[in-house]
Scaffold this motif. Sequence first.
Motif, short mmCIF file in Angstrom:
data_model
loop_
_atom_site.label_atom_id
_atom_site.label_comp_id
_atom_site.label_asym_id
_atom_site.label_seq_id
_atom_site.Cartn_x
_atom_site.Cartn_y
_atom_site.Cartn_z
N VAL A 392 0.79 -1.19 -0.04
CA VAL A 392 -0.11 0.03 -0.06
C VAL A 392 0.73 1.29 -0.04
CG1 VAL A 392 -2.05 -1.03 0.98
CG2 VAL A 392 -0.30 0.11 2.34
N SER A 393 1.96 1.29 0.50
CA SER A 393 2.94 2.53 0.51
C SER A 393 3.11 3.06 -0.99
CB SER A 393 4.17 2.22 1.46
OG SER A 393 4.91 1.32 0.73
N LEU A 394 3.22 2.01 -1.77
CA LEU A 394 3.60 2.27 -3.01
C LEU A 394 1.91 3.10 -3.64
CD1 LEU A 394 5.55 1.61 -5.45
CD2 LEU A 394 3.89 0.40 -6.28
N ILE A 395 1.08 2.78 -3.38
CA ILE A 395 -0.16 3.48 -3.58
C ILE A 395 -0.15 4.91 -3.23
CG2 ILE A 395 -2.65 3.30 -3.79
CD1 ILE A 395 -2.37 0.25 -3.46
N GLY A 396 0.35 4.86 -1.83
CA GLY A 396 0.07 5.97 -0.75
C GLY A 396 1.21 7.00 -1.59
N VAL A 397 2.26 6.63 -1.93
CA VAL A 397 3.29 7.77 -2.52
C VAL A 397 2.66 8.39 -3.93
CG1 VAL A 397 5.57 7.89 -3.48
CG2 VAL A 397 5.33 6.74 -1.47
N LEU A 398 2.05 7.54 -4.66
CA LEU A 398 1.66 8.01 -5.99
C LEU A 398 0.27 8.73 -5.65
CD1 LEU A 398 1.73 4.47 -7.97
CD2 LEU A 398 3.27 6.47 -8.26
N ARG A 399 -0.58 8.37 -4.87
CA ARG A 399 -1.74 9.11 -4.55
C ARG A 399 -1.82 10.27 -3.76
NH1 ARG A 399 -7.13 8.54 -6.21
NH2 ARG A 399 -8.37 10.10 -4.90
N ALA A 400 -1.16 10.17 -2.71
CA ALA A 400 -1.20 11.07 -1.75
C ALA A 400 0.20 11.65 -1.07
CB ALA A 400 -1.97 10.76 -0.69
N GLY A 401 1.25 11.49 -1.72
CA GLY A 401 2.63 11.99 -1.21
C GLY A 401 3.12 11.15 -0.06
N ALA A 409 1.52 3.17 5.78
CA ALA A 409 2.17 1.95 5.86
C ALA A 409 2.54 1.67 7.43
CB ALA A 409 3.83 2.24 5.48
N LEU A 410 2.69 2.54 8.21
CA LEU A 410 2.73 2.41 9.75
C LEU A 410 1.41 1.79 10.16
CD1 LEU A 410 4.71 5.52 11.31
CD2 LEU A 410 5.67 3.08 10.91
N SER A 411 0.52 2.25 10.10
CA SER A 411 -0.94 1.88 10.22
C SER A 411 -1.23 0.37 9.84
CB SER A 411 -1.91 2.89 9.63
OG SER A 411 -1.79 4.11 10.04
N MET A 412 -0.84 0.14 8.71
CA MET A 412 -1.11 -1.12 7.96
C MET A 412 -0.48 -2.20 8.89
SD MET A 412 -2.65 -2.95 5.96
CE MET A 412 -2.93 -2.54 4.27
N VAL A 413 0.75 -1.96 9.34
CA VAL A 413 1.55 -2.84 10.05
C VAL A 413 0.92 -3.20 11.40
CG1 VAL A 413 3.68 -3.64 11.27
CG2 VAL A 413 3.71 -2.64 9.14
N LEU B 309 -4.87 -9.36 -2.37
CA LEU B 309 -6.11 -9.35 -3.47
C LEU B 309 -7.21 -8.41 -2.56
CD1 LEU B 309 -6.57 -13.09 -4.80
CD2 LEU B 309 -5.78 -10.87 -5.92
N LEU B 310 -7.50 -8.64 -1.13
CA LEU B 310 -8.63 -7.99 -0.95
C LEU B 310 -8.28 -6.19 -0.28
CD1 LEU B 310 -9.67 -10.47 1.63
CD2 LEU B 310 -11.16 -9.74 -0.25
N VAL B 311 -7.12 -6.28 -0.35
CA VAL B 311 -6.48 -4.84 -0.24
C VAL B 311 -6.77 -4.14 -1.54
CG1 VAL B 311 -4.64 -3.32 -0.45
CG2 VAL B 311 -4.73 -4.97 1.57
N PHE B 312 -6.48 -5.14 -2.74
CA PHE B 312 -6.88 -4.10 -3.85
C PHE B 312 -8.23 -4.02 -4.11
CE2 PHE B 312 -2.51 -5.23 -4.36
CZ PHE B 312 -1.93 -3.96 -4.77
#
Lengths: 470, 470
Positions: A392-401, A409-413, B309-312
């Motif tokens: 998700v951090s990849l998506i995070g960078v692309l979408r919201a910086g 990323a921290l929240s996910m862990v 998969l579910l994340v996406f």
Amino acid sequence: MTKNQALLDLEIDRNVLADDETLAIVAQALRTCLRDGDKKTLRAFLDSQEPADIATILDTLEAAEALAAMRHVDLYEQAQIFGYLDPEYQIELSDLMGRRELARLMSAMSHDERVDLFKNLDPVAREAVLPGLAKAERDDLRKLASYPEDTAGSIMTSDYATLTPDMTAKEAIEALRNQALDAETVYQAYIIDEERQLVGVISLRDLIVARANARVRNLMDTNPVFIRAEADREEAAQIISRYDLIALPVINGGDKLVGIVTQDDAMDVQEQEATTDFHKVGTVSGLKANVRDASIFVLYRARIVWLVLLVFGNIFSGAGIAFFEDTIAAHLALLFFLPLLIASGGNAGAQSATLMVRALATGDVRMSDWASVLGREFATALLLGLTMAAAVSLIGVLRAGPDIALVVALSMVAIVLVGAMIGMSLPFVLSRLKLDPATASAPLVTSIADVTGVLIYFTIATQVLAMQAT
Amino acid sequence: MTKNQALLDLEIDRNVLADDETLAIVAQALRTCLRDGDKKTLRAFLDSQEPADIATILDTLEAAEALAAMRHVDLYEQAQIFGYLDPEYQIELSDLMGRRELARLMSAMSHDERVDLFKNLDPVAREAVLPGLAKAERDDLRKLASYPEDTAGSIMTSDYATLTPDMTAKEAIEALRNQALDAETVYQAYIIDEERQLVGVISLRDLIVARANARVRNLMDTNPVFIRAEADREEAAQIISRYDLIALPVINGGDKLVGIVTQDDAMDVQEQEATTDFHKVGTVSGLKANVRDASIFVLYRARIVWLVLLVFGNIFSGAGIAFFEDTIAAHLALLFFLPLLIASGGNAGAQSATLMVRALATGDVRMSDWASVLGREFATALLLGLTMAAAVSLIGVLRAGPDIALVVALSMVAIVLVGAMIGMSLPFVLSRLKLDPATASAPLVTSIADVTGVLIYFTIATQVLAMQAT
């Protein structure tokens, strides 16, 4: 006549009976035979089929037709077919029978199926049928009916074969020959003393292999596996499965032999219990009927309580979001990641709960394994959380910086780790509280994980973004 | 000696073996016996226990100790105990045995357990053990090992009892006596012709009840239930359960009898399949090992694919929310109800999916029931949605005023209805596509329901609130 004959020529493969079209054709052919009074074809057809299959076919006929068809086989087979019918349909047919016919049929049924039918009859029908039964059968019915539902006693049958210790092998085989028509299984015989206490068990196999004049006393297993009548019926099924038994003897408070639970009944219990657990994990509770036949109200009742309870659980998530309204208003981009993060915690938790609920039910994991399982679940969840954070951090960078990517990323862990711990612990806690671990349903775990997920996410977001702002 | 004697005096109730403390005490006592070379106590203890229980106890010992203890019982019981051990532990013990000892043990094992062990051995060990087996045993092993996993052939055993049609009942019983030590079950005997084709089946019960000079030909059931070796093993278990069989004969492509599946193996299959389905619904896939023993990596692998998969899947929910950012910014109070509404759709959907997946697995519902089940699910879901709308609209009025309460109530009915329809249809669609319906897991249904929930909620909100504003 040729048309009816077609019934006999039908290649009725067993798998084909799962097919509605074939069933309809067979049912129609049976109806034609009944209308034409073609007893010969009818009998030849019924004789060629297994009782379980005949029951499936009768189930598609009107009750009056089914009864008329059933009357063309002998009483013993009637009883067998009847035993395979759904309880509701049994009652429907019983209502159409005269009380003497019903009593005759019940006398021929196996004792456990007879008592199940008896329990389902309404009080008037019960009183009507009792006088038609022999005294021994009445006593047997009353005795078997007295065991509470879900106990070993409630699924046992009283038609078992008994021997005495002083018989020779030859005498024992002769005794079993005489009991063979009555007894549910003659392959295990139970040796009882004068007080009907269970002193041993012997298999027919051992009897036929033994010398003719060997004594049962010296051949029998004197330390047989048994169960008490008041024990859980699931335990009876587990013991039968564990020791690969054909039948399990049941004893009462006075250590007297009162019945046996057979392997085929154990299979049914195992399947029903698996279904119940399966339903519980999907927050459907107490549904005993087949989904296909259950009324809308029954389905509604089995589902509404949990749905409403879970709504109130989710109010806390809503309150959590409302509490962080300022942070959200300042960073609306955070909302994009909200469903993804809280769902991940719920999903990881649902996985853990699923594994634990089933492992506790099958006995693969025991209460005492708690600490070791928790440790490994922590390690597994950490790996899972790190993988998902990377995704998700990849998506995070692309979408919201980068700032919000770090928060996500921290929240996910943290969320995956906490969700998994909740999902794993809840079944153990429920089990410790003597509640059914299967109550730790995926939706319940998800709801709890959702609340913690909201709090974790926005707490981390508030902290990190405040730091960045300064 | 008195200390070792204590082992025999231990009241080892079967249920107590579920308790780690007792197990540890027993294991310690066994170790003492082994160290002191106290063969007498050891043998007396092992003789008093069931093979399944001895296996549980050995499982807690070191492999070398377990092997030393096992050597104190006769070969036949060794083989029984060995059959109850976990596959991994079997391999560990096999590695410690000489190849001649292992071959001797394998000769004594039941044929189906022997082939399972053989398949688990590494290629070197396989080659080492083969010369120690009789030619017939080698051929049997190769034949049984050739059936693909999950087929009826893979769970069958080749030690069954056969008779010929021309025998008398007396001769048949004599023939069974001679086969009894080998045959897994002698209670059903299979009648074969010169080409080993199955022509009938007879129970030992019928044989002992029959006149001594009656011919098997006239006593046997000439239309026995059977299964083909390449059929699904789950189907074998279902047939055994449906017809209450002790054993099910298995035939090959040439209609020759090649083995039988016994009821106790069917129970194991039933339990394993229920576990697999249970895991699938919790999005844990392909986990064959016991949760307690599985490595962290195995657990990780069984879970990560679905989680990612579910994340996406949930990104779509996030995108949905982002799409309605203007509406949300204008009415932040809407956020309070977001978790509650989307969770309700997911929960109702998870319930429907749970009911359908299990009903399809047990055969309670068939593909052809689709339309009728869908109709009743619609009615049930409507009732559920109306009840939940009533529950939340009260909260809506109190917290956010009548406008938003109206939005929330309307959304609830629509979301629950759509969620339930998705949950009910997905297992049918998967089944139609020849995929396993159990893939319609609660988390998958929840994810799909989440996306539609977001869209439904904010679409209704945008419409209604825009109307109110004008």
